[in-house]
Design an enzyme around this catalytic site. Structure first.
Site, PDB file in Angstrom:
ATOM      1  N   GLU A 223      -6.052   0.105   4.619  1.00 22.22           N
ATOM      2  CA  GLU A 223      -6.534  -1.111   4.631  1.00 22.22           C
ATOM      3  C   GLU A 223      -8.040  -0.951   4.518  1.00 22.22           C
ATOM      4  O   GLU A 223      -8.916  -1.912   3.858  1.00 22.22           O
ATOM      5  CB  GLU A 223      -6.358  -1.445   6.092  1.00 22.22           C
ATOM      6  CG  GLU A 223      -4.967  -1.892   6.413  1.00 22.22           C
ATOM      7  CD  GLU A 223      -4.808  -2.119   7.919  1.00 22.22           C
ATOM      8  OE1 GLU A 223      -5.143  -3.455   8.238  1.00 22.22           O
ATOM      9  OE2 GLU A 223      -4.560  -1.466   8.757  1.00 22.22           O
TER      10      GLU A 223
ATOM     11  N   SER B 292       0.943  -1.063  -0.061  1.00 23.79           N
ATOM     12  CA  SER B 292      -0.021  -0.003   0.074  1.00 23.79           C
ATOM     13  C   SER B 292       0.919   1.243   0.016  1.00 23.79           C
ATOM     14  O   SER B 292       0.684   2.188  -0.544  1.00 23.79           O
ATOM     15  CB  SER B 292      -0.922   0.074   1.052  1.00 23.79           C
ATOM     16  OG  SER B 292      -0.413  -0.045   2.268  1.00 23.79           O
ATOM     17  N   HIS B 293       2.175   1.163   0.519  1.00 26.24           N
ATOM     18  CA  HIS B 293       3.064   2.342   0.366  1.00 26.24           C
ATOM     19  C   HIS B 293       4.066   2.147  -0.867  1.00 26.24           C
ATOM     20  O   HIS B 293       4.994   3.046  -1.064  1.00 26.24           O
ATOM     21  CB  HIS B 293       3.782   2.585   1.714  1.00 26.24           C
ATOM     22  CG  HIS B 293       3.037   3.112   2.833  1.00 26.24           C
ATOM     23  ND1 HIS B 293       2.089   2.371   3.514  1.00 26.24           N
ATOM     24  CD2 HIS B 293       2.764   4.287   3.174  1.00 26.24           C
ATOM     25  CE1 HIS B 293       1.323   3.159   4.642  1.00 26.24           C
ATOM     26  NE2 HIS B 293       2.006   4.342   4.181  1.00 26.24           N
TER      27      HIS B 293
END
Lengths: 339, 339
Positions: free
Chosen positions: A187, A46-47
């Site tokens: 999330e 996600s990063h």
């Protein structure tokens, strides 16, 4: 769905090229590509490359200066300030890291403030080199309103992550990095994309009512972890990365932001301590291991960052697997202004 | 049940006399009586006169030296260490406070470590004078095992409170002080005494199974607030008040303790920052108020410490009301060695 496997070098080149195409100079492109590559390497997708769209949006809209050159100032014997001059955070942090470490080794404890930066990365990768230099460190950063103050009903605090790093002699540093919200926004976005319901107590809809629907929560707000205690920590982080260092609180960052989807202007605070100057230079490292042994002795308990380091080992030998769709998006993004 | 009303002077004299009778010299008795009086004044009765029994037990058993004289050492330009020489924490802290404040005003950020102390008080009363001196501060302390590391099943961390203070110009400082457990141990003891069931998720029994029975949880262990996030914070506090400063972690404090019911030997870490040296000397105070305004604008949200300050106003004008039973116990304790 077909997967592709990329080496870390592939990922770095891809990210760097994309950022360059959208207006970053080599220094800025490399610094941002470093944190994106580190995220993919450690399994924090996600990063990773997924963030490029936001970085690019902020460059394309002119909000962020891809040629920014950070300026370092020593404000006091133990306070270093870096003015990012409107660039992304990674280059500003890279400029401030050595002066922070040097200050902490002289005075025992020191602080680094980053102002006039645009922060879009994970804190653990920022803390790690400081802990590898033998220092204990904490870091925190605010963003834009996403989390409700305890008792209230409207987003005010950012998801405001707080990270801690501890140097170890025979292992990579122990590091945790956790959002002040029950669940990280990334999330919730993942749950929305995959159509999963959220557990109770994660967030509220736009009217302030509890909701398990990730789409509704994305329109509403998140709750702080641990009720009023997490909310207090989120508030402290607003002050540390806001009023204390002369930068925006999350609500001010939003007021000023152009809404391009990239990171707003904000601030960050990092504090580093040299355990060798706290009275037990010979003992502290082994002493901490005794605590870690006690944790690991309990079935089911583990040290924070263990999973990341496990992923890292695998990525270094076998590369990173991702869906072709994600890969193709990044490739397309890298060509967007190429024509 | 009959109540008695005591003035703050009455409370201070009562506490001081009791401690003197059990072996404290005037400096130590006064320093401990100060924190007990502050707790009663602010409505935090669990840290008030009720704690005298524990202080007295530790004096009577010889674990704590009531004549201890703390020694201050400047370990580095920004690190002050106080060796409490086996006494209670308050006198050690009083000795270290001015050097901490002075260091922070010179270097921007400074740390105070207290070692060889016995800590039994609330952190907010320790942070308040530092914030009143114009500094932002955090403090943390460990104790004896009470909290389970996330994923594990056995108490390892203390309830490990973490406190934060922020100086305000026209109001007393904003301060929060929160245990790393979902519920403070004192609250569980109160529930046990009053026969109330605990909410879900507070603790486990001696076999590690979830329980709502406060008596079973007192034999078992507490859960950290916010799941693994609170557990990470509890772990950080163990390191800050343990390995970093050369003092015991909670499990080591317990191994060494004589079980008299009074506070074990341990350490504490306080960090203070001078906002005037972080780049926005003219603006930081008003800027923080803008954040506080946003919090207070939300119905139901409040600033931490508001309730304490409200109680304080009432105690300063009308004294403190307590049950005669509590009062008589303290009076009896004050005579215990008098005969």
């Amino acid at each position: 769905m077909t997967d592709v496997v990329l080496s870390l070098d592939d990922i770095h080149s891809l990210a760097s090229k994309c950022l360059t195409v959208h207006g970053c100079d080599a220094n800025n492109a490399n610094a941002v590509a470093d944190v994106i590559t580190a995220a993919e390497r450690d399994g924090c997708h996600s990063h990773g490359l997924m963030r490029l769209a936001g970085y690019v949006a902020a460059l394309d809209s002119g909000k962020v200066d891809g040629h920014a050159s950070p300026e370092v100032q020593q404000l006091a014997p133990a306070v270093v300030r870096v003015d990012g001059n409107g660039g992304f955070a990674p280059l500003a942090l890279a400029a401030g890291r050595a002066p922070l470490i040097e200050s902490a080794r002289k005075t025992g404890i020191a602080a680094l403030s980053l102002v006039n930066i645009h922060h879009f990365a994970a804190l653990w990768s920022e803390i790690e080199p400081i802990a590898e230099a033998g220092l204990a460190a904490i870091a925190c950063v605010s963003y834009m309103p996403a989390v409700i103050p305890a008792g209230g009903n409207k987003a005010l605090y950012g998801t405001n992550p707080f990270a801690f790093g501890w140097p170890r002699r025979n292992s990579p540093p122990l590091i945790f990095d956790q959002a002040s919200s029950v669940m990280a926004k990334g999330e919730v976005m993942l749950a929305a994309r995959e159509g999963h319901a959220l557990p109770d107590g994660v967030g509220v809809d736009a009217d302030g009512n509890p909701s398990n629907d990730p789409d509704e929560v994305l329109k509403g707000a998140l709750l702080a972890f641990g009720g009023h205690k997490g909310s207090s920590i989120a508030m402290m982080i607003e002050l540390f990365s806001g009023a204390l260092i002369g930068e925006s609180h999350s609500f001010e960052a939003k007021e000023r932001d152009n809404g391009d989807g990239g990171p707003p202007q904000g601030g960050e605070l990092i504090i580093a301590m040299d355990p060798n100057l706290f009275g037990d230079a010979d003992g502290w490292a082994d002493h901490a291991e005794k605590l870690f042994d006690q944790i690991l002795k309990q079935d089911g308990a583990r040290l924070p960052s263990a999973r990341r380091y496990h992923n890292r080992t695998s990525a270094l030998t076998s590369g990173v697997t991702m869906s072709e769709a994600v890969y193709e998006k990044v490739v397309a993004l890298s060509k967007a202004n190429d024509a």
